[in-house]
Design a protein around this motif. Structure first.
Motif, PDB file in Angstrom:
ATOM      1  N   LYS A   1      33.832 -31.007  -6.330  1.00  0.00           N
ATOM      2  CA  LYS A   1      33.298 -31.834  -5.246  1.00  0.00           C
ATOM      3  C   LYS A   1      32.113 -31.058  -4.690  1.00  0.00           C
ATOM      4  O   LYS A   1      32.210 -29.854  -4.449  1.00  0.00           O
ATOM      5  CB  LYS A   1      34.365 -32.041  -4.169  1.00  0.00           C
ATOM      6  CG  LYS A   1      33.890 -32.873  -2.997  1.00  0.00           C
ATOM      7  CD  LYS A   1      35.019 -33.064  -1.998  1.00  0.00           C
ATOM      8  CE  LYS A   1      34.546 -33.863  -0.795  1.00  0.00           C
ATOM      9  NZ  LYS A   1      35.625 -34.073   0.170  1.00  0.00           N
TER      10      LYS A   1
ATOM     11  N   TRP B   1      35.041 -35.941  -5.970  1.00  0.00           N
ATOM     12  CA  TRP B   1      35.697 -35.251  -7.076  1.00  0.00           C
ATOM     13  C   TRP B   1      35.331 -35.869  -8.423  1.00  0.00           C
ATOM     14  O   TRP B   1      35.416 -37.067  -8.623  1.00  0.00           O
ATOM     15  CB  TRP B   1      37.209 -35.279  -6.889  1.00  0.00           C
ATOM     16  CG  TRP B   1      37.624 -34.501  -5.686  1.00  0.00           C
ATOM     17  CD1 TRP B   1      38.040 -35.010  -4.494  1.00  0.00           C
ATOM     18  CD2 TRP B   1      37.632 -33.090  -5.541  1.00  0.00           C
ATOM     19  NE1 TRP B   1      38.307 -33.983  -3.615  1.00  0.00           N
ATOM     20  CE2 TRP B   1      38.070 -32.792  -4.232  1.00  0.00           C
ATOM     21  CE3 TRP B   1      37.318 -32.024  -6.387  1.00  0.00           C
ATOM     22  CZ2 TRP B   1      38.206 -31.509  -3.756  1.00  0.00           C
ATOM     23  CZ3 TRP B   1      37.451 -30.730  -5.900  1.00  0.00           C
ATOM     24  CH2 TRP B   1      37.889 -30.486  -4.605  1.00  0.00           C
TER      25      TRP B   1
ATOM     26  N   TYR C   1      38.043 -29.968 -11.570  1.00  0.00           N
ATOM     27  CA  TYR C   1      37.440 -31.042 -10.784  1.00  0.00           C
ATOM     28  C   TYR C   1      36.563 -30.400  -9.716  1.00  0.00           C
ATOM     29  O   TYR C   1      36.962 -29.421  -9.090  1.00  0.00           O
ATOM     30  CB  TYR C   1      38.518 -31.927 -10.169  1.00  0.00           C
ATOM     31  CG  TYR C   1      39.095 -32.877 -11.185  1.00  0.00           C
ATOM     32  CD1 TYR C   1      38.614 -34.178 -11.306  1.00  0.00           C
ATOM     33  CD2 TYR C   1      40.090 -32.465 -12.054  1.00  0.00           C
ATOM     34  CE1 TYR C   1      39.129 -35.046 -12.256  1.00  0.00           C
ATOM     35  CE2 TYR C   1      40.607 -33.318 -13.012  1.00  0.00           C
ATOM     36  CZ  TYR C   1      40.123 -34.612 -13.105  1.00  0.00           C
ATOM     37  OH  TYR C   1      40.617 -35.466 -14.050  1.00  0.00           O
TER      38      TYR C   1
END
Length: 119
Positions: free
Chosen positions: A30, A78, A28
């Motif tokens: 970000k 995310w 994930y």
């Protein structure tokens, strides 16, 4: 601007699944104000099987990367990024995963919940 490659790696030396099984790497990401400048510039994940060649000298099916498949830019919360090898090649001794901020990439990237999975 980051002119060099920034890489985090981890090696998996556990039990290697049987040849022919599908294997996936998911992370994930970000991002904060990520911008890319050039053909090798990107945020990506990769997976490599070792040894790089089998006993016959073949390197096929031993590496996968999202580098040229998914362009990562901008500011975002995310979200998943995944790559898969449809068939684990024979004679694999260990697997290395890579989380990469490529050259000529600006901004901040965060990685979390990195998973190596056999389907």
């Amino acid at each position: 601007m980051n002119i060099n490659l920034g890489t985090w790696t981890q090696t998996y030396r556990g039990i290697i699944p049987n040849a022919g099984r599908r294997i996936s790497l998911r992370a994930y990401l970000k991002g904060e104000d990520i911008r890319t400048f050039g053909p090798e510039s990107n945020i990506y994940i990769s997976m490599r099987m070792f040894p790089v060649e089998d006993d016959n000298g073949s390197t096929g099916g031993r590496f996968i990367s999202s580098q040229s498949r998914v362009l990562v830019n901008g500011t975002f919360d995310w979200r998943p990024l995944e790559v898969s090898l449809n068939s684990i090649p024979p004679q694999v001794e260990f697997i290395v995963v890579y989380l990469v901020m490529g050259p000529r990439t600006t901004g901040k990237v965060f990685f979390d919940d990195i998973t190596l999975r056999v389907d």
